[in-house]
Motif scaffolding. Sequence first.
Motif, PDB file in Angstrom:
ATOM      1  N   ALA A 193       0.835  -1.207   0.000  1.00 30.20           N
ATOM      2  CA  ALA A 193       0.000   0.000   0.000  1.00 30.20           C
ATOM      3  C   ALA A 193       0.867   1.253   0.000  1.00 30.20           C
ATOM      4  CB  ALA A 193      -0.927  -0.012   1.200  1.00 30.20           C
ATOM      5  N   LEU A 194       1.965   1.228   0.789  1.00 26.98           N
ATOM      6  CA  LEU A 194       2.893   2.361   0.767  1.00 26.98           C
ATOM      7  C   LEU A 194       3.527   2.544  -0.604  1.00 26.98           C
ATOM      8  CD1 LEU A 194       4.761   2.063   4.203  1.00 26.98           C
ATOM      9  CD2 LEU A 194       3.091   3.787   3.505  1.00 26.98           C
ATOM     10  N   THR A 195       3.836   1.424  -1.259  1.00 29.73           N
ATOM     11  CA  THR A 195       4.421   1.518  -2.608  1.00 29.73           C
ATOM     12  C   THR A 195       3.460   2.222  -3.563  1.00 29.73           C
ATOM     13  OG1 THR A 195       5.545  -0.587  -2.174  1.00 29.73           O
ATOM     14  CG2 THR A 195       5.503   0.195  -4.445  1.00 29.73           C
ATOM     15  N   LEU A 196       2.179   1.817  -3.487  1.00 24.02           N
ATOM     16  CA  LEU A 196       1.184   2.448  -4.350  1.00 24.02           C
ATOM     17  C   LEU A 196       0.978   3.921  -3.985  1.00 24.02           C
ATOM     18  CD1 LEU A 196      -1.502  -0.340  -4.678  1.00 24.02           C
ATOM     19  CD2 LEU A 196      -0.206   0.692  -6.532  1.00 24.02           C
ATOM     20  N   SER A 227       8.620   9.396  -4.347  1.00 23.37           N
ATOM     21  CA  SER A 227       9.419   8.364  -5.029  1.00 23.37           C
ATOM     22  C   SER A 227      10.269   7.593  -4.038  1.00 23.37           C
ATOM     23  CB  SER A 227      10.317   9.019  -6.092  1.00 23.37           C
ATOM     24  OG  SER A 227       9.533   9.603  -7.115  1.00 23.37           O
ATOM     25  N   THR A 228      10.767   8.282  -3.016  1.00 22.37           N
ATOM     26  CA  THR A 228      11.552   7.594  -1.973  1.00 22.37           C
ATOM     27  C   THR A 228      10.690   6.582  -1.227  1.00 22.37           C
ATOM     28  OG1 THR A 228      12.935   9.554  -1.701  1.00 22.37           O
ATOM     29  CG2 THR A 228      12.940   7.951   0.099  1.00 22.37           C
ATOM     30  N   VAL A 229       9.438   6.943  -0.921  1.00 23.12           N
ATOM     31  CA  VAL A 229       8.532   5.999  -0.257  1.00 23.12           C
ATOM     32  C   VAL A 229       8.386   4.742  -1.094  1.00 23.12           C
ATOM     33  CG1 VAL A 229       6.164   5.624   0.492  1.00 23.12           C
ATOM     34  CG2 VAL A 229       7.317   7.787   1.025  1.00 23.12           C
ATOM     35  N   THR A 230       8.165   4.926  -2.404  1.00 26.22           N
ATOM     36  CA  THR A 230       7.984   3.772  -3.296  1.00 26.22           C
ATOM     37  C   THR A 230       9.221   2.899  -3.325  1.00 26.22           C
ATOM     38  OG1 THR A 230       6.422   4.990  -4.682  1.00 26.22           O
ATOM     39  CG2 THR A 230       7.507   3.096  -5.679  1.00 26.22           C
ATOM     40  N   LEU A 231      10.369   3.545  -3.550  1.00 22.85           N
ATOM     41  CA  LEU A 231      11.610   2.781  -3.697  1.00 22.85           C
ATOM     42  C   LEU A 231      12.051   2.151  -2.377  1.00 22.85           C
ATOM     43  CD1 LEU A 231      13.493   5.262  -6.054  1.00 22.85           C
ATOM     44  CD2 LEU A 231      12.585   3.021  -6.671  1.00 22.85           C
ATOM     45  N   SER A 232      11.813   2.852  -1.275  1.00 24.43           N
ATOM     46  CA  SER A 232      12.234   2.292   0.014  1.00 24.43           C
ATOM     47  C   SER A 232      11.409   1.061   0.390  1.00 24.43           C
ATOM     48  CB  SER A 232      12.139   3.353   1.111  1.00 24.43           C
ATOM     49  OG  SER A 232      10.797   3.792   1.270  1.00 24.43           O
ATOM     50  N   THR A 233      10.125   1.034   0.052  1.00 24.37           N
ATOM     51  CA  THR A 233       9.314  -0.159   0.325  1.00 24.37           C
ATOM     52  C   THR A 233       9.769  -1.317  -0.538  1.00 24.37           C
ATOM     53  OG1 THR A 233       7.666   0.622  -1.266  1.00 24.37           O
ATOM     54  CG2 THR A 233       7.316   1.174   1.050  1.00 24.37           C
ATOM     55  N   ILE A 234      10.077  -1.020  -1.807  1.00 23.85           N
ATOM     56  CA  ILE A 234      10.595  -2.094  -2.684  1.00 23.85           C
ATOM     57  C   ILE A 234      11.925  -2.596  -2.152  1.00 23.85           C
ATOM     58  CG2 ILE A 234      11.432  -2.596  -5.009  1.00 23.85           C
ATOM     59  CD1 ILE A 234       9.396  -0.620  -6.082  1.00 23.85           C
ATOM     60  N   LEU A 235      12.771  -1.665  -1.644  1.00 25.66           N
ATOM     61  CA  LEU A 235      14.066  -2.068  -1.081  1.00 25.66           C
ATOM     62  C   LEU A 235      13.864  -2.961   0.139  1.00 25.66           C
ATOM     63  CD1 LEU A 235      17.155  -1.881  -0.964  1.00 25.66           C
ATOM     64  CD2 LEU A 235      16.865   0.202   0.433  1.00 25.66           C
ATOM     65  N   ALA A 236      12.919  -2.615   0.985  1.00 29.83           N
ATOM     66  CA  ALA A 236      12.677  -3.433   2.181  1.00 29.83           C
ATOM     67  C   ALA A 236      12.248  -4.836   1.800  1.00 29.83           C
ATOM     68  CB  ALA A 236      11.624  -2.765   3.046  1.00 29.83           C
ATOM     69  N   ILE A 289       1.367   7.008  -6.473  1.00 28.61           N
ATOM     70  CA  ILE A 289       0.261   7.957  -6.704  1.00 28.61           C
ATOM     71  C   ILE A 289       0.696   9.378  -6.396  1.00 28.61           C
ATOM     72  CG2 ILE A 289      -1.993   8.660  -5.840  1.00 28.61           C
ATOM     73  CD1 ILE A 289      -2.626   5.671  -5.476  1.00 28.61           C
ATOM     74  N   GLY A 290       1.369   9.577  -5.258  1.00 24.13           N
ATOM     75  CA  GLY A 290       1.827  10.926  -4.895  1.00 24.13           C
ATOM     76  C   GLY A 290       2.835  11.472  -5.880  1.00 24.13           C
ATOM     77  N   SER A 291       3.719  10.610  -6.377  1.00 21.35           N
ATOM     78  CA  SER A 291       4.715  11.065  -7.343  1.00 21.35           C
ATOM     79  C   SER A 291       4.065  11.501  -8.645  1.00 21.35           C
ATOM     80  CB  SER A 291       5.732   9.958  -7.597  1.00 21.35           C
ATOM     81  OG  SER A 291       6.729  10.394  -8.491  1.00 21.35           O
ATOM     82  N   CYS A 292       3.070  10.738  -9.122  1.00 17.21           N
ATOM     83  CA  CYS A 292       2.351  11.121 -10.350  1.00 17.21           C
ATOM     84  C   CYS A 292       1.574  12.415 -10.148  1.00 17.21           C
ATOM     85  CB  CYS A 292       1.401  10.005 -10.769  1.00 17.21           C
ATOM     86  SG  CYS A 292       2.225   8.546 -11.433  1.00 17.21           S
ATOM     87  N   ALA A 293       0.926  12.527  -8.998  1.00 12.50           N
ATOM     88  CA  ALA A 293       0.114  13.716  -8.748  1.00 12.50           C
ATOM     89  C   ALA A 293       0.959  14.969  -8.564  1.00 12.50           C
ATOM     90  CB  ALA A 293      -0.761  13.492  -7.520  1.00 12.50           C
ATOM     91  N   SER A 294       2.255  14.803  -8.247  1.00 13.25           N
ATOM     92  CA  SER A 294       3.097  15.973  -7.972  1.00 13.25           C
ATOM     93  C   SER A 294       3.324  16.842  -9.196  1.00 13.25           C
ATOM     94  CB  SER A 294       4.445  15.531  -7.406  1.00 13.25           C
ATOM     95  OG  SER A 294       5.207  14.841  -8.391  1.00 13.25           O
ATOM     96  N   ILE A 295       2.995  16.314 -10.389  1.00 14.84           N
ATOM     97  CA  ILE A 295       3.247  17.124 -11.592  1.00 14.84           C
ATOM     98  C   ILE A 295       2.335  18.351 -11.640  1.00 14.84           C
ATOM     99  CG2 ILE A 295       4.000  15.102 -12.903  1.00 14.84           C
ATOM    100  CD1 ILE A 295       1.320  15.398 -14.466  1.00 14.84           C
ATOM    101  N   ILE A 296       1.256  18.369 -10.853  1.00 10.07           N
ATOM    102  CA  ILE A 296       0.387  19.560 -10.868  1.00 10.07           C
ATOM    103  C   ILE A 296       1.111  20.770 -10.291  1.00 10.07           C
ATOM    104  CG2 ILE A 296      -1.691  18.159 -10.702  1.00 10.07           C
ATOM    105  CD1 ILE A 296      -1.892  18.979  -7.760  1.00 10.07           C
ATOM    106  N   LEU A 297       2.184  20.508  -9.507  1.00 10.26           N
ATOM    107  CA  LEU A 297       2.953  21.628  -8.970  1.00 10.26           C
ATOM    108  C   LEU A 297       3.768  22.336 -10.049  1.00 10.26           C
ATOM    109  CD1 LEU A 297       4.246  19.991  -5.667  1.00 10.26           C
ATOM    110  CD2 LEU A 297       2.361  21.629  -5.934  1.00 10.26           C
ATOM    111  N   PHE A 298       3.912  21.683 -11.222  1.00  5.83           N
ATOM    112  CA  PHE A 298       4.638  22.301 -12.335  1.00  5.83           C
ATOM    113  C   PHE A 298       3.713  23.114 -13.246  1.00  5.83           C
ATOM    114  CE2 PHE A 298       7.282  18.861 -10.953  1.00  5.83           C
ATOM    115  CZ  PHE A 298       8.582  19.291 -11.126  1.00  5.83           C
ATOM    116  N   LEU A 299       2.406  23.062 -13.010  1.00  2.00           N
ATOM    117  CA  LEU A 299       1.439  23.714 -13.886  1.00  2.00           C
ATOM    118  C   LEU A 299       0.910  24.986 -13.232  1.00  2.00           C
ATOM    119  CD1 LEU A 299      -0.574  20.578 -15.058  1.00  2.00           C
ATOM    120  CD2 LEU A 299       1.332  21.706 -16.214  1.00  2.00           C
ATOM    121  N   GLY A 300       0.535  25.954 -14.080  1.00  4.30           N
ATOM    122  CA  GLY A 300       0.001  27.210 -13.579  1.00  4.30           C
ATOM    123  C   GLY A 300       1.089  28.150 -13.118  1.00  4.30           C
ATOM    124  N   GLN A 301       0.680  29.321 -12.659  1.00  8.12           N
ATOM    125  CA  GLN A 301       1.629  30.334 -12.228  1.00  8.12           C
ATOM    126  C   GLN A 301       2.263  29.931 -10.916  1.00  8.12           C
ATOM    127  OE1 GLN A 301       0.038  34.263 -12.021  1.00  8.12           O
ATOM    128  NE2 GLN A 301       1.954  35.209 -11.362  1.00  8.12           N
TER     129      GLN A 301
END
Length: 845
Positions: A613-616, A649-658, A620-632
């Motif tokens: 669940a943490l990996t997902l 991305s660290t959350v995702t990779l750290s769970t896979i590492l564990a 999800i958070g990493s994909c959603a973060s692109i909205i911070l690049f849009l708009g003023q």
Amino acid sequence: MGLLVKLVVLYWVLRLDLCENEPAWFQNISTSIFNSSGDFLFGGLFPINDLTSNLSQNENPSDVQCDSVDVIGLGLSLVMKYTVDEINATPDLLPNIKLGFETFDTCSQSFIIVKPSMLFLSEGNSGQVRVMCNYTDYSTRVLAVIGPQTSEMVNIVGKLFGFFMMPQVSISYGATCDTFSDKQQYPSFLRTVPSNQWQAQAIVDLLRRFSWNWVAVLGSGDDYGKEGQLAVSMLAAQYSICIAYEAIIPGYGKTEPTISEILDNIKTAAVGVVVLFTLPSSARAFFSEVSCDALSVWVASSAWSLDNLVYELPNINRIGTVLGFTESTQMLPSLTSYARVLLTRLGEERGNELRMESNESGYSHLENPCPDCWNLSQDNISIVTQPVVQRKAFSVYLAVYSAAHALHQVLGCNTTSCQKGADSKVYPWQLLQVLRNMSFEINGQQFQFDSNGNPNIGYDALTWIWSEGNVTFKDIGTYYSSLKINATLITWHTNSTKVPKSTCSANCEAGQIRRVKGSYSCCYDCIDCREGTFQNNTVDLQCTDCPKGQWSLPRSTHCTSATYYFLSWNSYQTLGLVLLAVLMLTCHGVTGLLFLYHHGSPLVRAAGGPMSALTLIGSIGSCASIILFLGQPGDLTCRLQQPVHVVFSTVTLSTILAITLQRSSSRLSILRGVGSGMVVLACCGVQAGLCGYFIQASQTLSRYLYNIDVHFLTSFLRCPMEPMLGPGLMVGFNCLLALVCFMSTFMAKKPPNQYNLARDITFSTLFYCVVWVVFIPIYTGLDDKSKSLAEMIAILFSNVGIGVAYFMPKCHLLLIKPDLNTEDYFRTYLEASPFPPEKDQDKQQ
């Protein structure tokens, strides 16, 4: 015979009708045109005759001959007689006082003017000038002198009159030199025409009105021309008008060679406008040599702008356009009628033998100013009707009236009587005191003299109009403190019939500066202002740098503040990335629901159970973060933009590492359970520290915009990334986690006939590393907008790799091959124990 009678009757009818419209005092006009007795006398100095003898051949003063009538001077002397007669006929000004006058000829020569001037200074009627220590009680022959005509004449007698404190008011076009405004040198000098300084200012304003800055200025060889030329040149320099050529027109000797040289120099200088500040004689000599195809603009000073010596020259109508100035004036409507009556009476007396004998008696010019005037008649009415006399007459009229108004105050007069009688003693200095502080009205207009003896009179601007070979004059404007011109009234005698240009160089266009070439400021090259600079004023010689935070394009006249654009939601690039992000979020959401539905199944437990669940969530958070690049962007957005996507991305990779470390070796069994969470927390803690360093070391967007060195008008606005060490460490740490995961998969053997979780981890982490390793060299070579797009693409693609390589095989198994979701198929990952030997495995099979 009957026709002759009818003509005689008609003549008398017309004459009677004319007499009915004339003032009654015309019937008492004296035919003595140069003197009249009175209680108080005014003297007049007029150029009634012109010099006819050759001065270079004279051996003694008696050889001087002035035997040619100057009709303009004679006409103006008649104006003085008319004015005195009018004052005497209307006793409101000097009641019970008769004003007399004596007029003498100056012949425009210094040795002629001294004689009548000394006569004016003689005591009473004695004809002698007394030498005294104190002239306060010295009573001169006349109270005031009207004249003389020119500055040269004033220069001769002005100081002489000043010594006796005799007020001296110059006539019409005479004595305009500004030198005479100096009351220390000329304490008793006053005039009814403006000074040369005013006229020079009017001429310069005319040049500015039509943007003529490349002109020639010519003056005559006398004081009037030299001072006027100097005044125009000095004023022109103050207004950035270049005098391309200036010269003096000689007044004596053989003038043709000098004038030809002047004309050649004017042609060489390529000027289209020539200012002539000269006397009429010099202007006539000059235009006699001007070719008929010289279509230039000639600016005339008041001395010759109306003079018939010039406009009656042959082919004068082919020289171009003449613009000139003359003193502001009022017309004297009764002057012509007065002169007609006077000349008619003179004609009627022509047969008188006594008059004929007086002409032959050999009187001197001092006794008879005009020996040739004995034959004047109505046929000579043009003496006062010519334009120059009509326009200049008011100056004489005003001069006489100003002296009369001063006498009015000295005698203590009202409209009916005077406190002092005709036998009272009145001295010239008394009139002078009154004149200096007097204000009086003539024909509805108020007049006064300033402290320098100059009147509150301006100029009329005029142009010459040619019609069938004749010259007329049209008023086109006025000058009093400022110039007012109606240019539509001017007919330009040029090839294009438009306002001619007279510039050394063409006007620069907007956004260009002048780079002077040569010694004249009006000759220049036009240089474009480069980007980042602008033309502040049209007269600037250098472009002005834009202020901080502003920029300009080449050839700009102003700078503008920099504007910024950013990734908008409706551009096709961002729409594509947003759609990809939505697709990925949908897939992650479906995966999460599927895992939740099968949360107790061997597959989900082998994939990490709650850890998945943490990996997902990280993906999800990493994909959603692109909205911070849009708009003023803003300060808060820029603070969160980089940390958000790297932390998820660290959350995702750290769970896979564990998960990877759990199955890599039996010695790492400590990482099961709570140990897995510790791995995730440790990795996230390290990344949080790196994010904190980045936030602390980087500058806010506001500070970045304040310090930015603007070299653009429009630019893409992205969040500042400096120093790059922070983002490099954050992304590098995630790549390190992915690399450790990738390397750890080689520590464990592939379980036979069981699910190969190492494959999912290998491909997902490898894809993550490849995306960000490739991203780095591409990123460095892009512009700001492309950098933001590239970073969004890297974020999404790295998550696509994890989603496709790590989660998709598991979803495929759950949906397509649910029969493999068994304890045996995931036994190795469920037990997290070493694989059994191959032979044991063979036996089991």
